[in-house]
Enzyme design. Sequence first.
Site, PDB file in Angstrom:
ATOM      1  N   SER A 143       0.875  -1.179   0.000  1.00  0.00           N
ATOM      2  CA  SER A 143       0.000   0.000   0.000  1.00  0.00           C
ATOM      3  C   SER A 143       0.907   1.221   0.000  1.00  0.00           C
ATOM      4  O   SER A 143       2.053   1.154   0.469  1.00  0.00           O
ATOM      5  CB  SER A 143      -0.859   0.029   1.268  1.00  0.00           C
ATOM      6  OG  SER A 143      -1.363   1.343   1.492  1.00  0.00           O
ATOM      7  N   TYR A 156      -1.421  -1.387  10.430  1.00  0.00           N
ATOM      8  CA  TYR A 156      -1.663  -1.622   9.001  1.00  0.00           C
ATOM      9  C   TYR A 156      -0.495  -1.076   8.180  1.00  0.00           C
ATOM     10  O   TYR A 156       0.050  -1.774   7.318  1.00  0.00           O
ATOM     11  CB  TYR A 156      -2.979  -0.960   8.567  1.00  0.00           C
ATOM     12  CG  TYR A 156      -3.289  -1.170   7.096  1.00  0.00           C
ATOM     13  CD1 TYR A 156      -3.787  -2.384   6.639  1.00  0.00           C
ATOM     14  CD2 TYR A 156      -3.069  -0.160   6.160  1.00  0.00           C
ATOM     15  CE1 TYR A 156      -4.064  -2.588   5.286  1.00  0.00           C
ATOM     16  CE2 TYR A 156      -3.348  -0.351   4.818  1.00  0.00           C
ATOM     17  CZ  TYR A 156      -3.843  -1.564   4.384  1.00  0.00           C
ATOM     18  OH  TYR A 156      -4.105  -1.770   3.047  1.00  0.00           O
TER      19      TYR A 156
HETATM   20  N1  LIG Z   1      -8.788  -0.894  -1.052  1.00  0.00           N
HETATM   21  C1  LIG Z   1      -7.759  -0.113  -0.749  1.00  0.00           C
HETATM   22  O1  LIG Z   1      -7.907   1.110  -0.590  1.00  0.00           O
HETATM   23  C2  LIG Z   1      -6.378  -0.707  -0.620  1.00  0.00           C
HETATM   24  C3  LIG Z   1      -5.287   0.177  -0.665  1.00  0.00           C
HETATM   25  C4  LIG Z   1      -3.996  -0.343  -0.543  1.00  0.00           C
HETATM   26  C5  LIG Z   1      -3.822  -1.698  -0.384  1.00  0.00           C
HETATM   27  N2  LIG Z   1      -4.905  -2.538  -0.336  1.00  0.00           N
HETATM   28  C6  LIG Z   1      -4.631  -3.977  -0.124  1.00  0.00           C
HETATM   29  O2  LIG Z   1      -5.215  -4.731  -1.165  1.00  0.00           O
HETATM   30  C7  LIG Z   1      -5.530  -6.039  -0.689  1.00  0.00           C
HETATM   31  C8  LIG Z   1      -6.951  -6.397  -1.079  1.00  0.00           C
HETATM   32  O3  LIG Z   1      -7.842  -5.533  -0.396  1.00  0.00           O
HETATM   33  P1  LIG Z   1      -9.266  -5.070  -0.952  1.00  0.00           P
HETATM   34  O4  LIG Z   1      -9.277  -3.591  -0.923  1.00  0.00           O
HETATM   35  O5  LIG Z   1      -9.597  -5.784  -2.206  1.00  0.00           O
HETATM   36  O6  LIG Z   1     -10.193  -5.544   0.264  1.00  0.00           O
HETATM   37  P2  LIG Z   1     -11.465  -6.500   0.352  1.00  0.00           P
HETATM   38  O7  LIG Z   1     -12.437  -6.202  -0.747  1.00  0.00           O
HETATM   39  O8  LIG Z   1     -11.918  -6.405   1.766  1.00  0.00           O
HETATM   40  O9  LIG Z   1     -10.846  -7.929   0.061  1.00  0.00           O
HETATM   41  C9  LIG Z   1     -10.071  -8.613   0.998  1.00  0.00           C
HETATM   42  C10 LIG Z   1      -9.996 -10.083   0.576  1.00  0.00           C
HETATM   43  O10 LIG Z   1      -9.237 -10.799   1.557  1.00  0.00           O
HETATM   44  C11 LIG Z   1      -9.977 -11.929   1.976  1.00  0.00           C
HETATM   45  N3  LIG Z   1      -9.699 -12.241   3.366  1.00  0.00           N
HETATM   46  C12 LIG Z   1      -9.896 -11.464   4.458  1.00  0.00           C
HETATM   47  N4  LIG Z   1      -9.551 -12.124   5.572  1.00  0.00           N
HETATM   48  C13 LIG Z   1      -9.107 -13.348   5.182  1.00  0.00           C
HETATM   49  C14 LIG Z   1      -8.628 -14.487   5.865  1.00  0.00           C
HETATM   50  N5  LIG Z   1      -8.522 -14.521   7.204  1.00  0.00           N
HETATM   51  N6  LIG Z   1      -8.259 -15.583   5.140  1.00  0.00           N
HETATM   52  C15 LIG Z   1      -8.378 -15.582   3.796  1.00  0.00           C
HETATM   53  N7  LIG Z   1      -8.826 -14.526   3.088  1.00  0.00           N
HETATM   54  C16 LIG Z   1      -9.195 -13.425   3.776  1.00  0.00           C
HETATM   55  C17 LIG Z   1     -11.445 -11.538   1.792  1.00  0.00           C
HETATM   56  O11 LIG Z   1     -12.261 -12.671   1.551  1.00  0.00           O
HETATM   57  P3  LIG Z   1     -13.154 -13.479   2.630  1.00  0.00           P
HETATM   58  O12 LIG Z   1     -13.816 -12.471   3.510  1.00  0.00           O
HETATM   59  O13 LIG Z   1     -14.081 -14.272   1.742  1.00  0.00           O
HETATM   60  O14 LIG Z   1     -12.173 -14.358   3.334  1.00  0.00           O
HETATM   61  C18 LIG Z   1     -11.369 -10.733   0.496  1.00  0.00           C
HETATM   62  O15 LIG Z   1     -11.419 -11.582  -0.619  1.00  0.00           O
HETATM   63  C19 LIG Z   1      -5.274  -6.021   0.819  1.00  0.00           C
HETATM   64  O16 LIG Z   1      -4.012  -6.606   1.094  1.00  0.00           O
HETATM   65  C20 LIG Z   1      -5.251  -4.538   1.142  1.00  0.00           C
HETATM   66  O17 LIG Z   1      -4.482  -4.258   2.290  1.00  0.00           O
HETATM   67  C21 LIG Z   1      -6.168  -2.068  -0.469  1.00  0.00           C
END
Ligand SMILES: NC(=O)c1ccc[n+]([C@@H]2O[C@H](COP(=O)([O-])OP(=O)(O)OC[C@H]3O[C@@H](n4cnc5c(N)ncnc54)[C@H](OP(=O)(O)O)[C@@H]3O)[C@@H](O)[C@H]2O)c1
Length: 264
Positions: A143, A156
């Site tokens: 991130s 985080y």
């Molecule tokens: N969105 C942003 O602004 C942003 C910015 C920078 C970085 N990121 C990074 O991008 C990545 C994806 O995030 P996102 O924004 O797409 O969030 P998201 O929509 O909440 O997706 C998170 C994913 O992780 C899975 N997950 C959560 N807990 C888990 C566990 N204990 N075991 C296995 N799977 C798990 C969730 O699926 P289930 O609930 O089905 O398990 C979901 O598929 C993350 O690493 C996040 O830190 C996001």
Amino acid sequence: MSKQHDKGTALITGASSGIGATYAERLAQRGYDLLLVARDLQRLEALGGRLAQENGVKVEVLRADLTDRADLLALEQRLRGDAAISLLVNNAGVAMNGSLAEADLDKVEQLIQLNVVALTRLSAAAAANFGAAGRGAIINLASVVALAPEMFNAVYSASKAYVLSLTQTLHGELAKLGVQLQAVLPGVTRTEIWERSGMDATQLPPEMIMEVGEMVDASLAGFDQGELVTMPSLPDAADWQALVGARDKLGPNLSRSSAAARYK
Ligand SMILES: NC(=O)c1ccc[n+]([C@@H]2O[C@H](COP(=O)([O-])OP(=O)(O)OC[C@H]3O[C@@H](n4cnc5c(N)ncnc54)[C@H](OP(=O)(O)O)[C@@H]3O)[C@@H](O)[C@H]2O)c1
């Protein structure tokens, strides 16, 4: 009947929503077979069924809670031994809000288990598998807060600084074996992560928020260009290079036999 593909299989963690689900879609369109991992099996099956049908690729879905040691070790073992897997997208992650002093430390530990421990074990398994085969790639979702820790939650941000650092070091270990590494540093991206961690992204200025499709397409463009570090919204790549240059300048002075004059 699925077509024969030579890209191999992409293992994507956290593929049930947001960035992971979008990687699944784009990689299926590129002809990768998929191994989709998350806890919500129903969502994985719905996505996997659609992507298999639309793209003629093989899709396997696997329910795993990556904070659960048995689930994590089973996936790690699969990744270590499966020669069909050619790409790992270490994407599953959670965020949290608030100060460390007031944090629920069980939640802190869960975050570290997922964002740091699971990502590390899966990176290690992929490094062993791909390194021995002399091919393959690892994409790690960090991130921009890896570079701006004062902007956001301490744990985080620290977890994402870890992801960036790990990826940079792994690049040094694996590039010479023919394995490609990429750390992706998104800014605010419209996904469920915000409401899942009790935050409201609608309070942020709209010009700070990127749609998830645009974010993943930019990251894959960076991957195609062989970038080690990709920041999808950074207009001028020279700004990142300037930071790398400043860091390199510190290099010769980071470890010396005597303390600096100002400390004597
Ligand atoms: N969105 C942003 O602004 C942003 C910015 C920078 C970085 N990121 C990074 O991008 C990545 C994806 O995030 P996102 O924004 O797409 O969030 P998201 O929509 O909440 O997706 C998170 C994913 O992780 C899975 N997950 C959560 N807990 C888990 C566990 N204990 N075991 C296995 N799977 C798990 C969730 O699926 P289930 O609930 O089905 O398990 C979901 O598929 C993350 O690493 C996040 O830190 C996001």
